[in-house]
Design a protein around this motif. Structure first.
Motif, short mmCIF file in Angstrom:
data_model
loop_
_atom_site.label_atom_id
_atom_site.label_comp_id
_atom_site.label_asym_id
_atom_site.label_seq_id
_atom_site.Cartn_x
_atom_site.Cartn_y
_atom_site.Cartn_z
N CYS A 29 7.94 -10.58 9.23
CA CYS A 29 7.17 -9.33 9.24
C CYS A 29 8.03 -8.17 9.73
N ASP A 61 10.56 -7.31 7.01
CA ASP A 61 9.90 -6.64 5.90
C ASP A 61 9.84 -5.13 6.17
N TRP A 95 2.00 -13.44 10.48
CA TRP A 95 2.02 -12.03 10.84
C TRP A 95 2.01 -11.17 9.58
N SER A 96 1.39 -9.99 9.67
CA SER A 96 1.44 -9.05 8.54
C SER A 96 1.45 -7.63 9.06
N MET A 98 1.75 -4.66 13.64
CA MET A 98 2.14 -6.03 13.24
C MET A 98 1.05 -6.94 13.79
#
Length: 244
Positions: free
Chosen positions: A36, A39, A226-227, A217
């Motif tokens: 995450c 990203d 997690w996103s 997060m």
């Protein structure tokens, strides 16, 4: 030379140094959060420097500083993407762990036992500063972020993540992660040193940086993943700011 290092905070991470690359050890939460974090980091760098993430070495030609690099969980992916990476940590025992792992991985990373202030005083400058989960551990966040500003070239990007300060973050990061799940040793975090997103934006502006983005997060206990969230900054969150 002035320093914002908090010796007690450094000692906590020193004690855990050997476990950095154990995915089921004390840094398990960071390993789970890392995709995450990456990203967000790669997306912000690509946007700011107009890089194509599908290219073989999209960050070639960029000089990146990973402050509080620990065992190299972020330094290594940046090196793989083609960046020239300096990993800095105030805890001396983290450096040989990081060096050994990079060597085993066939990566060239310049790891140093040093501080943001020392690097700034030496006149070092970078295109990108990664400042992940560090600001809540320093003695003087404002002075520390001023040093980070000085480490950026004009047009440079800093990605900074930390923990919000509210009842939910106390429940999740302290009670949940340290007391119940035992993901982290008790006392790893001091809730009073957590920083709200508005406080962090004010600190960044005070340091001469221009905040351009922030995201939450968010941990999903069902999918154990997690996103990134544009709205939920209630516990962990990450920001991007630029030195104009």
């Amino acid at each position: 030379m002035t320093t914002t290092i908090d010796a007690a905070e450094v000692a906590k991470f020193e004690a855990m140094a050997a476990e950095w690359w154990d995915v089921n050890g004390k840094f398990k939460p960071l390993h789970q959060m890392n995709p995450c974090r990456l990203d967000y980091i790669t997306g912000q760098i690509a946007m700011e420097f107009d890089r194509d993430l599908t290219a073989a070495l999209p960050f070639e030609g960029l000089r990146i500083l990973d402050i509080g690099c620990g065992g190299g969980l972020l330094s290594e992916p940046m090196a793989r993407l083609g960046a020239t990476v300096v990993g800095a940590d105030a805890a001396p025992r983290n450096i040989p762990v990081a060096q050994l792992h990079a060597e085993q991985s066939g990566l060239t990373i310049d790891y140093r036992h040093t501080t943001a202030e020392a690097l700034a005083e030496a006149g070092e400058q970078f295109d990108v500063v990664l400042n992940m989960e560090v600001v809540e551990h320093v003695a003087d966040p404002a002075a520390y972020l001023r040093a980070c500003h000085d480490l950026l070239r004009p047009g440079g990007l800093m990605v900074c993540s930390t923990l919000n300060r509210n009842a939910k973050s106390f429940a999740m990061a302290i009670v949940g992660a340290e007391w119940v799940m035992r993901w982290l040793p008790k006392g790893t975090h001091d809730w009073k040193k957590f920083i709200t997103p508005d406080e962090l934006f004010a600190l960044l502006r005070g340091a001469g940086l221009d905040p351009v983005d922030r995201k939450g997060m968010v941990f999903n206990p069902v999918g154990w993943s997690w996103s990134l969230s544009p709205r939920d900054l209630s516990v962990n969150y990450v920001t991007a700011s630029v030195r104009r």
